[in-house]
Enzyme design. Structure first.
Site, mmCIF file in Angstrom:
data_model
loop_
_atom_site.group_PDB
_atom_site.id
_atom_site.type_symbol
_atom_site.label_atom_id
_atom_site.label_comp_id
_atom_site.label_asym_id
_atom_site.label_seq_id
_atom_site.Cartn_x
_atom_site.Cartn_y
_atom_site.Cartn_z
ATOM 1 N N ASP A 74 0.845 -1.194 0.000
ATOM 2 C CA ASP A 74 0.000 0.000 0.000
ATOM 3 C C ASP A 74 0.883 1.247 0.000
ATOM 4 O O ASP A 74 1.582 1.521 0.969
ATOM 5 C CB ASP A 74 -0.899 0.022 1.244
ATOM 6 C CG ASP A 74 -1.823 1.231 1.214
ATOM 7 O OD1 ASP A 74 -2.904 1.119 0.617
ATOM 8 O OD2 ASP A 74 -1.444 2.295 1.751
ATOM 9 N N TYR A 79 4.042 9.738 -0.875
ATOM 10 C CA TYR A 79 5.059 9.150 0.015
ATOM 11 C C TYR A 79 6.464 9.309 -0.578
ATOM 12 O O TYR A 79 7.459 9.086 0.092
ATOM 13 C CB TYR A 79 4.786 7.661 0.277
ATOM 14 C CG TYR A 79 3.451 7.343 0.894
ATOM 15 C CD1 TYR A 79 2.673 8.342 1.480
ATOM 16 C CD2 TYR A 79 2.949 6.043 0.896
ATOM 17 C CE1 TYR A 79 1.436 8.043 2.036
ATOM 18 C CE2 TYR A 79 1.712 5.736 1.453
ATOM 19 C CZ TYR A 79 0.957 6.740 2.016
ATOM 20 O OH TYR A 79 -0.272 6.446 2.555
ATOM 21 N N LYS A 104 -2.253 6.340 -4.545
ATOM 22 C CA LYS A 104 -3.270 7.346 -4.204
ATOM 23 C C LYS A 104 -3.022 8.659 -4.942
ATOM 24 O O LYS A 104 -1.867 9.075 -5.108
ATOM 25 C CB LYS A 104 -3.280 7.599 -2.683
ATOM 26 C CG LYS A 104 -3.379 6.297 -1.883
ATOM 27 C CD LYS A 104 -3.496 6.475 -0.403
ATOM 28 C CE LYS A 104 -3.355 5.142 0.308
ATOM 29 N NZ LYS A 104 -1.975 4.762 0.657
ATOM 30 N N HIS A 137 -6.751 10.395 -2.216
ATOM 31 C CA HIS A 137 -6.017 10.306 -0.952
ATOM 32 C C HIS A 137 -6.720 11.041 0.201
ATOM 33 O O HIS A 137 -6.770 10.549 1.320
ATOM 34 C CB HIS A 137 -4.595 10.871 -1.149
ATOM 35 C CG HIS A 137 -3.600 10.341 -0.180
ATOM 36 N ND1 HIS A 137 -2.279 10.152 -0.477
ATOM 37 C CD2 HIS A 137 -3.722 9.958 1.114
ATOM 38 C CE1 HIS A 137 -1.641 9.673 0.574
ATOM 39 N NE2 HIS A 137 -2.495 9.553 1.562
#
Ligand code: A2P
Length: 327
Positions: A74, A79, A104, A137
């Site tokens: 995930d 990120y 996302k 997100h």
């Protein structure tokens, strides 16, 4: 209650290792290894979460996870580690079709014309032609340095339509949302539109400290799968989570580690669980889950849902919003 979503089922946990510590308890039943989404795709119930996994650590964690038997990673564009994750996926030698990959859509890309380039960037970095799951997100459309887009934030239908187009093009197999909590009205704003594909999942913060029983109940009643991020309480609270007396006592009784008890509890509640770790032994440990006997499950559920409320991750202020993103 109107059934907004349909098709959610789970299948038995054949694929996962059993448990460490050896001792099996009477009344033990198996946990689901997957849930079936409305598309028919089977999403593994335990994933490696890579939020806050740092550069030069995340790739090794992904490789360790795939070797240990994880088949679900995930991640997210924001990120900023998708290229390293993608390289680890490639180097692992595990066929692409055998791994569930989630990414996302970041807040700055909600305008329909921005979505495909953002998705293409994630696909290129991850080294894949499709995602298994692509989530909005946050329920916030906001470009950097600009006020948020009120219309698109309140009703993300144009964003959703573009995601539906991406699904029809084959670039994503399932679409869903994240941080659409704590009440259901944000989701209902979206699902009031004539959707081609309903949200397949909602990924939210769920932990011992933020157990979200109302959202869980609503989601089950509406056939919508929840995914639990920060399931151990995230870096700031993991120590407290693993020291909760009920968790420690159940772990001792069952010959499991405290983290395994908590991760098992999540799956037993019917959610996908996304523990993050970059420590090889913990990555392996966190996959080894099993059902808690009903009385022990209930004990932990009661403890989690009856303590005083704790604040959860809420970036509304740091993003300069004049409203609470969860209201
Ligand atoms: P690390 O990545 O250094 O191994 P969450 O999944 O709730 O976001 O929590 C992540 C935090 O929990 C990280 O600090 C991670 O540390 C730590 N963690 C993950 N798995 C375990 C475990 N099995 N035992 C102890 N700490 C863990």
């Amino acid at each position: 209650m109107v059934m907004l979503f349909s098709g959610l089922r789970h299948v038995s946990r054949a694929g996962l290792p059993r448990c460490v510590g050896g001792r099996m308890h009477r009344n033990m039943t198996s946990l689901p290894s997957h849930y079936t989404l409305p598309s028919g795709d089977k999403i593994p119930s335990v994933a490696l979460g890579v939020w806050q996994a740092k550069p030069n650590e995340v790739g090794q964690a992904v490789k360790t996870a795939l070797k240990a038997g994880y088949r679900h990673i995930d991640g997210a564009w924001i990120y900023r580690n998708e290229a390293e994750v993608g390289k680890a996926l490639k180097d692992s030698g595990v066929p692409r079709k055998d791994v569930w990959i989630t990414s996302k859509l970041w807040n700055t890309f909600h305008a329909p014309e921005d979505i495909e380039p953002a998705l293409d960037d994630s696909l290129a970095k991850l080294g894949t032609e499709y995602l298994d799951l692509y989530l909005i997100h946050w329920p916030l459309a906001k470009k950097d340095g600009k006020p948020y887009d009120k219309d698109l934030t309140q009703n993300p239908y144009p964003t959703w339509q573009k995601l539906e187009e991406m699904a029809e093009k084959g670039k994503v197999r399932n679409i869903g949302v994240s941080n659409y909590s704590s009440s259901a009205h944000r989701l209902e704003n979206l699902t009031a539109n004539p959707l081609k594909f309903k949200p397949a999942v909602n990924q939210v913060e769920i932990s011992y400290w933020v157990p979200q029983p109302e959202l869980l109940k609503w989601s089950k009643e509406n056939g919508l799968l929840l995914e639990a991020y920060s399931p151990l309480g995230s870096t700031g609270k993991v120590g407290d989570t693993l020291a909760v007396p009920e968790v420690v006592q159940i772990a001792q009784e069952l010959g499991m580690t405290p983290a395994q008890v908590v991760i098992s509890w999540h799956v037993q509640r019917g959610t996908v669980v996304l523990p993050k770790s970059v420590t090889p032994s913990r990555v392996v440990e966190n996959l080894q889950v099993r059902a808690l006997p009903p009385a022990l499950f209930e004990k932990l559920e009661k403890a989690a849902t009856s303590h005083k409320p704790y604040p959860r991750l809420n970036p509304s202020k740091s993003w300069g919003l004049d409203f609470d993103i969860f209201d």
